[in-house]
Design a protein around this motif. Structure first.
Motif, PDB file in Angstrom:
ATOM      1  N   LEU A  55      55.326   1.100  -0.526  1.00  0.00           N
ATOM      2  CA  LEU A  55      53.994   0.815   0.006  1.00  0.00           C
ATOM      3  C   LEU A  55      52.941   0.605  -1.074  1.00  0.00           C
ATOM      4  O   LEU A  55      52.222  -0.399  -1.064  1.00  0.00           O
ATOM      5  N   GLU A  56      52.805   1.540  -1.995  1.00  0.00           N
ATOM      6  CA  GLU A  56      51.738   1.449  -2.997  1.00  0.00           C
ATOM      7  C   GLU A  56      51.894   0.200  -3.862  1.00  0.00           C
ATOM      8  O   GLU A  56      50.911  -0.473  -4.183  1.00  0.00           O
ATOM      9  N   TRP A  57      53.121  -0.148  -4.224  1.00  0.00           N
ATOM     10  CA  TRP A  57      53.352  -1.321  -5.068  1.00  0.00           C
ATOM     11  C   TRP A  57      53.038  -2.607  -4.316  1.00  0.00           C
ATOM     12  O   TRP A  57      52.521  -3.551  -4.900  1.00  0.00           O
ATOM     13  N   ARG A  58      53.340  -2.644  -3.023  1.00  0.00           N
ATOM     14  CA  ARG A  58      53.065  -3.856  -2.238  1.00  0.00           C
ATOM     15  C   ARG A  58      51.570  -4.013  -1.958  1.00  0.00           C
ATOM     16  O   ARG A  58      51.071  -5.121  -1.848  1.00  0.00           O
ATOM     17  N   CYS A  59      50.849  -2.915  -1.862  1.00  0.00           N
ATOM     18  CA  CYS A  59      49.417  -2.976  -1.563  1.00  0.00           C
ATOM     19  C   CYS A  59      48.568  -3.235  -2.798  1.00  0.00           C
ATOM     20  O   CYS A  59      47.554  -3.938  -2.706  1.00  0.00           O
ATOM     21  N   ASP A  60      48.940  -2.690  -3.941  1.00  0.00           N
ATOM     22  CA  ASP A  60      48.165  -2.864  -5.176  1.00  0.00           C
ATOM     23  C   ASP A  60      48.410  -4.259  -5.727  1.00  0.00           C
ATOM     24  O   ASP A  60      49.468  -4.549  -6.285  1.00  0.00           O
ATOM     25  N   GLN A  61      47.423  -5.117  -5.575  1.00  0.00           N
ATOM     26  CA  GLN A  61      47.578  -6.519  -5.965  1.00  0.00           C
ATOM     27  C   GLN A  61      47.671  -6.721  -7.480  1.00  0.00           C
ATOM     28  O   GLN A  61      47.913  -7.826  -7.940  1.00  0.00           O
ATOM     29  N   THR A  62      47.515  -5.652  -8.253  1.00  0.00           N
ATOM     30  CA  THR A  62      47.666  -5.753  -9.712  1.00  0.00           C
ATOM     31  C   THR A  62      48.999  -5.174 -10.188  1.00  0.00           C
ATOM     32  O   THR A  62      49.251  -5.132 -11.387  1.00  0.00           O
ATOM     33  N   SER A  63      49.848  -4.744  -9.269  1.00  0.00           N
ATOM     34  CA  SER A  63      51.080  -4.040  -9.639  1.00  0.00           C
ATOM     35  C   SER A  63      52.175  -4.940 -10.194  1.00  0.00           C
ATOM     36  O   SER A  63      53.098  -4.462 -10.826  1.00  0.00           O
ATOM     37  N   GLY A  64      52.106  -6.225  -9.929  1.00  0.00           N
ATOM     38  CA  GLY A  64      53.197  -7.120 -10.287  1.00  0.00           C
ATOM     39  C   GLY A  64      54.282  -7.161  -9.218  1.00  0.00           C
ATOM     40  O   GLY A  64      55.229  -7.926  -9.333  1.00  0.00           O
ATOM     41  N   PHE A  65      54.154  -6.334  -8.200  1.00  0.00           N
ATOM     42  CA  PHE A  65      55.128  -6.275  -7.104  1.00  0.00           C
ATOM     43  C   PHE A  65      54.426  -6.337  -5.752  1.00  0.00           C
ATOM     44  O   PHE A  65      54.942  -5.854  -4.748  1.00  0.00           O
ATOM     45  N   SER A  66      53.238  -6.922  -5.723  1.00  0.00           N
ATOM     46  CA  SER A  66      52.401  -6.886  -4.524  1.00  0.00           C
ATOM     47  C   SER A  66      52.799  -7.936  -3.495  1.00  0.00           C
ATOM     48  O   SER A  66      53.422  -8.944  -3.806  1.00  0.00           O
ATOM     49  N   PRO A  68      50.907 -10.459  -1.117  1.00  0.00           N
ATOM     50  CA  PRO A  68      49.563 -11.014  -0.898  1.00  0.00           C
ATOM     51  C   PRO A  68      49.092 -10.934   0.551  1.00  0.00           C
ATOM     52  O   PRO A  68      47.894 -11.022   0.810  1.00  0.00           O
ATOM     53  N   ASN A  69      50.001 -10.749   1.497  1.00  0.00           N
ATOM     54  CA  ASN A  69      49.606 -10.612   2.907  1.00  0.00           C
ATOM     55  C   ASN A  69      48.818  -9.337   3.169  1.00  0.00           C
ATOM     56  O   ASN A  69      48.202  -9.203   4.221  1.00  0.00           O
ATOM     57  N   LEU A  70      48.840  -8.398   2.223  1.00  0.00           N
ATOM     58  CA  LEU A  70      48.137  -7.125   2.382  1.00  0.00           C
ATOM     59  C   LEU A  70      46.765  -7.119   1.718  1.00  0.00           C
ATOM     60  O   LEU A  70      45.993  -6.186   1.914  1.00  0.00           O
ATOM     61  N   ALA A  71      46.465  -8.135   0.948  1.00  0.00           N
ATOM     62  CA  ALA A  71      45.223  -8.184   0.168  1.00  0.00           C
ATOM     63  C   ALA A  71      43.998  -8.320   1.068  1.00  0.00           C
ATOM     64  O   ALA A  71      43.979  -9.123   2.001  1.00  0.00           O
ATOM     65  N   GLY A  72      42.984  -7.509   0.771  1.00  0.00           N
ATOM     66  CA  GLY A  72      41.695  -7.627   1.441  1.00  0.00           C
ATOM     67  C   GLY A  72      41.706  -7.320   2.916  1.00  0.00           C
ATOM     68  O   GLY A  72      40.823  -7.765   3.646  1.00  0.00           O
ATOM     69  N   ARG A  73      42.673  -6.589   3.385  1.00  0.00           N
ATOM     70  CA  ARG A  73      42.804  -6.286   4.808  1.00  0.00           C
ATOM     71  C   ARG A  73      42.544  -4.808   5.069  1.00  0.00           C
ATOM     72  O   ARG A  73      42.802  -3.970   4.217  1.00  0.00           O
ATOM     73  N   THR A  74      42.062  -4.503   6.257  1.00  0.00           N
ATOM     74  CA  THR A  74      42.051  -3.127   6.729  1.00  0.00           C
ATOM     75  C   THR A  74      43.486  -2.828   7.142  1.00  0.00           C
ATOM     76  O   THR A  74      44.061  -3.546   7.958  1.00  0.00           O
ATOM     77  N   LEU A  75      44.062  -1.783   6.562  1.00  0.00           N
ATOM     78  CA  LEU A  75      45.465  -1.462   6.816  1.00  0.00           C
ATOM     79  C   LEU A  75      45.560  -0.249   7.736  1.00  0.00           C
ATOM     80  O   LEU A  75      44.992   0.811   7.456  1.00  0.00           O
ATOM     81  N   VAL A  76      46.282  -0.424   8.844  1.00  0.00           N
ATOM     82  CA  VAL A  76      46.502   0.631   9.826  1.00  0.00           C
ATOM     83  C   VAL A  76      47.997   0.933   9.803  1.00  0.00           C
ATOM     84  O   VAL A  76      48.808   0.132  10.263  1.00  0.00           O
ATOM     85  N   LEU A  77      48.361   2.072   9.231  1.00  0.00           N
ATOM     86  CA  LEU A  77      49.763   2.407   9.040  1.00  0.00           C
ATOM     87  C   LEU A  77      50.350   3.058  10.276  1.00  0.00           C
ATOM     88  O   LEU A  77      49.676   3.794  10.989  1.00  0.00           O
ATOM     89  N   VAL A  78      51.636   2.780  10.500  1.00  0.00           N
ATOM     90  CA  VAL A  78      52.348   3.400  11.613  1.00  0.00           C
ATOM     91  C   VAL A  78      53.731   3.827  11.129  1.00  0.00           C
ATOM     92  O   VAL A  78      54.409   3.097  10.422  1.00  0.00           O
ATOM     93  N   CYS A  79      54.075   5.057  11.486  1.00  0.00           N
ATOM     94  CA  CYS A  79      55.423   5.576  11.256  1.00  0.00           C
ATOM     95  C   CYS A  79      55.966   5.959  12.624  1.00  0.00           C
ATOM     96  O   CYS A  79      55.404   5.565  13.646  1.00  0.00           O
TER      97      CYS A  79
END
Length: 133
Positions: A55-66, A68-79
């Motif tokens: 999760l953290e790597w996909r959300c952090d747009q500077t990680s190199g593993f992001s 882009p569909n998660l960028a600039g969005r309000t994220l509502v997580l569900v488990c």
């Protein structure tokens, strides 16, 4: 218990949505559940699958593993039940996603509320790098 304190602290820093609020929110629902859970129980239409482990790597747009569909969005997580999503949302707040939140009661509460559920697509590709489904 230590985990109860940790969970309470995490929840004090995030937005918690009822399933109905999440359905009406202008946010992207991020499904943290395993592929097996998703195949068995279905998914929220329009959600995006990002396994908790990346999760953290996909959300952090500077990680190199992001993703882009998660960028600039309000994220509502569900488990599955609304516990690990609270801890994960607090982790995103720590990364600077101040509006990260989760769904109270998780996917189980979503389905119990009679909100839409569809069959999960067949998993494929790099975990967490897909588009909303």
């Amino acid at each position: 218990m230590a985990i109860e304190r940790m969970l309470a602290e995490a929840r004090s820093r995030i937005r918690r949505y009822t399933p109905a609020e999440a359905a009406a929110a202008d946010g992207l629902i991020v499904d943290l559940r395993s592929s097996d859970e998703r195949a068995r129980d279905g998914i929220v239409p329009g959600s995006i699958h990002v396994p908790r482990s990346v999760l953290e790597w996909r959300c952090d747009q500077t990680s190199g593993f992001s993703n882009p569909n998660l960028a600039g969005r309000t994220l509502v997580l569900v488990c599955a039940h609304g516990f690990s999503s609270s801890l994960a949302a607090a982790s995103l707040v720590d990364l600077g996603f101040d509006d990260a939140g989760d769904i109270e009661g998780g996917f189980e509460a979503w389905a119990a509320a009679g909100l839409p559920v569809v069959q999960a697509p067949t998993p494929g590709g790099v975990p967490g790098m897909g588009a909303p489904q």
